[in-house]
Design an enzyme around this catalytic site. Sequence first.
Site, PDB file in Angstrom:
ATOM      1  N   PHE A 268    -123.265  47.267  25.891  1.00  0.00           N
ATOM      2  CA  PHE A 268    -122.038  47.618  25.177  1.00  0.00           C
ATOM      3  C   PHE A 268    -122.347  47.710  23.688  1.00  0.00           C
ATOM      4  O   PHE A 268    -122.851  46.757  23.090  1.00  0.00           O
ATOM      5  CB  PHE A 268    -120.914  46.593  25.408  1.00  0.00           C
ATOM      6  CG  PHE A 268    -119.616  47.064  24.816  1.00  0.00           C
ATOM      7  CD1 PHE A 268    -118.803  47.944  25.514  1.00  0.00           C
ATOM      8  CD2 PHE A 268    -119.236  46.678  23.541  1.00  0.00           C
ATOM      9  CE1 PHE A 268    -117.620  48.419  24.948  1.00  0.00           C
ATOM     10  CE2 PHE A 268    -118.054  47.153  22.969  1.00  0.00           C
ATOM     11  CZ  PHE A 268    -117.248  48.022  23.683  1.00  0.00           C
TER      12      PHE A 268
ATOM     13  N   ASP B 105    -128.934  45.009  18.860  1.00  0.00           N
ATOM     14  CA  ASP B 105    -127.500  44.890  18.599  1.00  0.00           C
ATOM     15  C   ASP B 105    -127.147  43.414  18.741  1.00  0.00           C
ATOM     16  O   ASP B 105    -127.042  42.885  19.849  1.00  0.00           O
ATOM     17  CB  ASP B 105    -126.727  45.750  19.607  1.00  0.00           C
ATOM     18  CG  ASP B 105    -125.216  45.610  19.468  1.00  0.00           C
ATOM     19  OD1 ASP B 105    -124.765  44.652  18.823  1.00  0.00           O
ATOM     20  OD2 ASP B 105    -124.492  46.454  20.031  1.00  0.00           O
TER      21      ASP B 105
ATOM     22  N   LYS C 249    -118.540  40.932  14.431  1.00  0.00           N
ATOM     23  CA  LYS C 249    -117.853  39.760  14.991  1.00  0.00           C
ATOM     24  C   LYS C 249    -117.901  38.511  14.112  1.00  0.00           C
ATOM     25  O   LYS C 249    -117.144  38.392  13.172  1.00  0.00           O
ATOM     26  CB  LYS C 249    -118.408  39.471  16.386  1.00  0.00           C
ATOM     27  CG  LYS C 249    -117.957  40.510  17.430  1.00  0.00           C
ATOM     28  CD  LYS C 249    -118.306  40.080  18.819  1.00  0.00           C
ATOM     29  CE  LYS C 249    -117.894  41.089  19.889  1.00  0.00           C
ATOM     30  NZ  LYS C 249    -116.497  41.038  20.260  1.00  0.00           N
TER      31      LYS C 249
HETATM   32  C1  LIG Z   1    -122.913  43.838  21.483  1.00  0.00           C
HETATM   33  C2  LIG Z   1    -121.730  44.533  20.880  1.00  0.00           C
HETATM   34  N1  LIG Z   1    -121.925  45.605  20.089  1.00  0.00           N
HETATM   35  C3  LIG Z   1    -120.903  46.250  19.518  1.00  0.00           C
HETATM   36  C4  LIG Z   1    -119.598  45.855  19.730  1.00  0.00           C
HETATM   37  C5  LIG Z   1    -118.483  46.607  19.083  1.00  0.00           C
HETATM   38  O1  LIG Z   1    -117.942  45.860  18.048  1.00  0.00           O
HETATM   39  P1  LIG Z   1    -116.520  46.247  17.407  1.00  0.00           P
HETATM   40  O2  LIG Z   1    -115.495  45.999  18.475  1.00  0.00           O
HETATM   41  O3  LIG Z   1    -116.387  45.339  16.224  1.00  0.00           O
HETATM   42  O4  LIG Z   1    -116.593  47.682  17.031  1.00  0.00           O
HETATM   43  C6  LIG Z   1    -119.336  44.745  20.545  1.00  0.00           C
HETATM   44  C7  LIG Z   1    -117.962  44.336  20.816  1.00  0.00           C
HETATM   45  O5  LIG Z   1    -117.657  43.668  21.768  1.00  0.00           O
HETATM   46  C8  LIG Z   1    -120.433  44.075  21.139  1.00  0.00           C
HETATM   47  O6  LIG Z   1    -120.250  43.017  21.930  1.00  0.00           O
END
Ligand SMILES: Cc1ncc(COP(=O)(O)O)c(C=O)c1O
Length: 397
Positions: free
Chosen positions: A138, A223, A252
């Site tokens: 994700f 990520d 986050k």
């Molecule tokens: C690993 C990861 N990358 C990116 C995101 C996307 O972040 P945002 O919701 O702040 O755009 C999330 C959100 O859950 C995530 O868990």
Amino acid sequence: MPTEELRQDTDQYLMNTYARTPISIVRGRGSRVYDLEGREYLDFVAGIAVNVLGHAHPDLIAAIQKQAQQLLHASNLYYTEPQTKLAKALVEHSFAKKVFFCNSGAEANEAAIKLARRYAHQKYGAERYEIITMLQSFHGRTMATLTATGQEKVQKGFEPLVPGFTYAPFNNLSAVEQAVSSKTAAVMLEPVQGEGGVHVADRAYLKGLRELCRSRDILLIFDEVQTGMGRTGTLFAYEHFGVAPDIMTLGKGLGGGLPIGACLATDEAAAAFVPGTHASTFGGNPLTCAAGLAVVRTLLDGRLLEQGRRMGEYLGKGLQDLKDRLPIVKEVRGLGLLQGMELTVDGKSVVTDCLARGLLINCTVDRVLRFVPPLVITQAEIDRLLDVLSQVLSKRI
Ligand SMILES: Cc1ncc(COP(=O)(O)O)c(C=O)c1O
């Protein structure tokens, strides 16, 4: 506004993008939140791995108040101290040498994708643009990041997707080796897949990816939007594996509850950005950066990181004990305070039963209960979670 009225107005005035739990949260303190009716909940969601310092942490409040009185926003046309100080703190405690700030995890990944493409484009030409990402990953909801996300349900209905992404199964090095070609600019993955069901990368897999990427001058992107900022017991999850990426993204927990994202990179990778190639109006805003700095300082100076690490071990062990007792639990996986419990049944009703007992937990990919509490969580609070879970799951045997 009473909860039922709020629910009706929310349905009327907001786009229908979230399936919300029917409580209205009005305040929080530490690892607890309170709803409109004054009910207390133990918070093992923490805004989905956001409130790392817990709710209403005095140092975070003080930093935000001080900055709010001084300057909220000035634009990246000018220098602002909180932005530079936060970048320096992140660089001093990571592999990275340079930072770009934005406002969310998805935007941080957009920056990483753009940086990798531009790096490869400049060095190897326009044909080298592909990014290999993992199945069940994700990375966000923007067009490029939902394309990077290896889950069809996130992509469905938004085609055509952004060209230049291919997918490999997680924890399978030879699949990535086979997917690599002269077009490959980067490999991008989460060290622990969060939304995809809490899957931890193998050490040998990450080491193998590092070697593969190094040997072909392919950029390795981690990520760490969910795993960063102490979530797994170290400031960044990559530290567990002894494998540093070329680019890392954060979001986050970075702002402790204020919206901020960051893309960190080595000097060599970061050099692909020059003025005019990437920007954000709010990115690196003084308020969110002052909050980020308070988060970093509290994690490091306040020994909160150490507490989170100990509590992560305690939580992981407690969940394993439940697994040993309850056949409804298929597997427990995780790192630090990012733990998942895979059930043999759908987890939604378990979440609802926990809510009724004053416990907030989250369920991802249908059967995986996810636990991502604030790092200030205590042993007694974890015991309470384990007790409630035990009651709720025992009922289902
Ligand atoms: C690993 C990861 N990358 C990116 C995101 C996307 O972040 P945002 O919701 O702040 O755009 C999330 C959100 O859950 C995530 O868990």
